[in-house]
Design a protein around this motif. Sequence first.
Motif, mmCIF file in Angstrom:
data_model
loop_
_atom_site.group_PDB
_atom_site.id
_atom_site.type_symbol
_atom_site.label_atom_id
_atom_site.label_comp_id
_atom_site.label_asym_id
_atom_site.label_seq_id
_atom_site.Cartn_x
_atom_site.Cartn_y
_atom_site.Cartn_z
ATOM 1 N N MET A 137 27.602 -10.931 50.602
ATOM 2 C CA MET A 137 26.966 -9.735 50.062
ATOM 3 C C MET A 137 27.909 -9.090 49.051
ATOM 4 N N VAL A 138 27.357 -8.731 47.890
ATOM 5 C CA VAL A 138 28.136 -8.122 46.814
ATOM 6 C C VAL A 138 27.499 -6.784 46.464
ATOM 7 N N TYR A 148 32.907 -7.023 48.615
ATOM 8 C CA TYR A 148 32.407 -8.306 49.099
ATOM 9 C C TYR A 148 32.412 -8.326 50.630
ATOM 10 N N THR A 149 31.311 -8.792 51.197
ATOM 11 C CA THR A 149 31.218 -8.967 52.653
ATOM 12 C C THR A 149 30.645 -10.351 52.937
ATOM 13 N N PRO A 150 31.483 -11.286 53.371
ATOM 14 C CA PRO A 150 31.003 -12.656 53.630
ATOM 15 C C PRO A 150 30.563 -12.866 55.077
ATOM 16 N N TYR A 151 29.634 -13.793 55.230
ATOM 17 C CA TYR A 151 29.175 -14.246 56.546
ATOM 18 C C TYR A 151 29.154 -15.770 56.526
ATOM 19 N N TRP A 224 35.387 -17.179 53.039
ATOM 20 C CA TRP A 224 34.218 -18.050 52.994
ATOM 21 C C TRP A 224 34.550 -19.311 52.208
ATOM 22 N N VAL A 225 33.656 -20.281 52.293
ATOM 23 C CA VAL A 225 33.822 -21.530 51.568
ATOM 24 C C VAL A 225 32.837 -21.532 50.406
ATOM 25 N N PHE A 233 38.859 -15.855 49.417
ATOM 26 C CA PHE A 233 39.134 -14.619 50.151
ATOM 27 C C PHE A 233 38.932 -13.416 49.249
ATOM 28 N N VAL A 234 38.889 -12.249 49.854
ATOM 29 C CA VAL A 234 38.759 -10.995 49.113
ATOM 30 C C VAL A 234 40.151 -10.410 48.934
#
Length: 256
Positions: A137-138, A148-151, A224-225, A233-234
């Motif tokens: 999510m951006v 940035y929020t990755p899942y 995330w990949v 990474f953030v």
Amino acid sequence: MKKILFILFLALCLALPAGCASQGQTSAAPTAEPTSEPTAEPAAEEEGSPSDATQWIEDGSATDASMGWTGADLEECVEDLAPFEGMVPYIRLECPGAAEINDAIEAEFVPLADDPACEGMFYLSYKAAQRVLSVVMVVKGPNDTIFYTPYNLDLITGEALDGEALMALLGVDADELKALEQTVMGEEFTHEYGTGEAVTDEAFYAQQYERTTALENTQTDRLWVAGDGQLTFVGRIYSLAGAEYYERALGTGLIF
């Protein structure tokens, strides 16, 4: 004499069934003598083995992971959550991890759609190494900030992966990753602000560089990949003007 012959004939007849039972079959191995030692338990299956996948794949027809969602196209796995086209994703897979991620995204980001503080929102999705599905999510905020929020979802086990679990899956050491992040963020800082020769406030430049490359500025939770298989990474890059820092999606150079 007849009685003796009859007894011999009867003994021969009783012996025939045992010999006929093996006719046309592979000879059985000799039966081992019973022992007092307990029989060893079968080795436990490793987590993430193909048999795990059959318990959550949507149609239930798969017999191994290659027939499940690991072989599906990215478009089959992720779609827009109606009516938030291009803003909020929905993972279409039927597994516990997908449900967990969908609930988290809906709870946190659907309310932002009408939030005046949110100046824009979209998502990125990647499917790498036939194993990891990543959704990022951006969100755009004031002063040109981006967050940035990755899942991450393990397509073999069907479980959601936090940063620690993703590192374990990929075999990445946390301390080594942090050291790598420090280097990458330092390079990003000098890419954006130069090496400091033309800076009027050299002390402030040095302070922001140190904050950017400090160990406490590294993180192992938002990982995330990406589509090229690179662990991403953030990174928080402390700025010389504007917001206190700006987040950047930075590649580690580690490819999976």
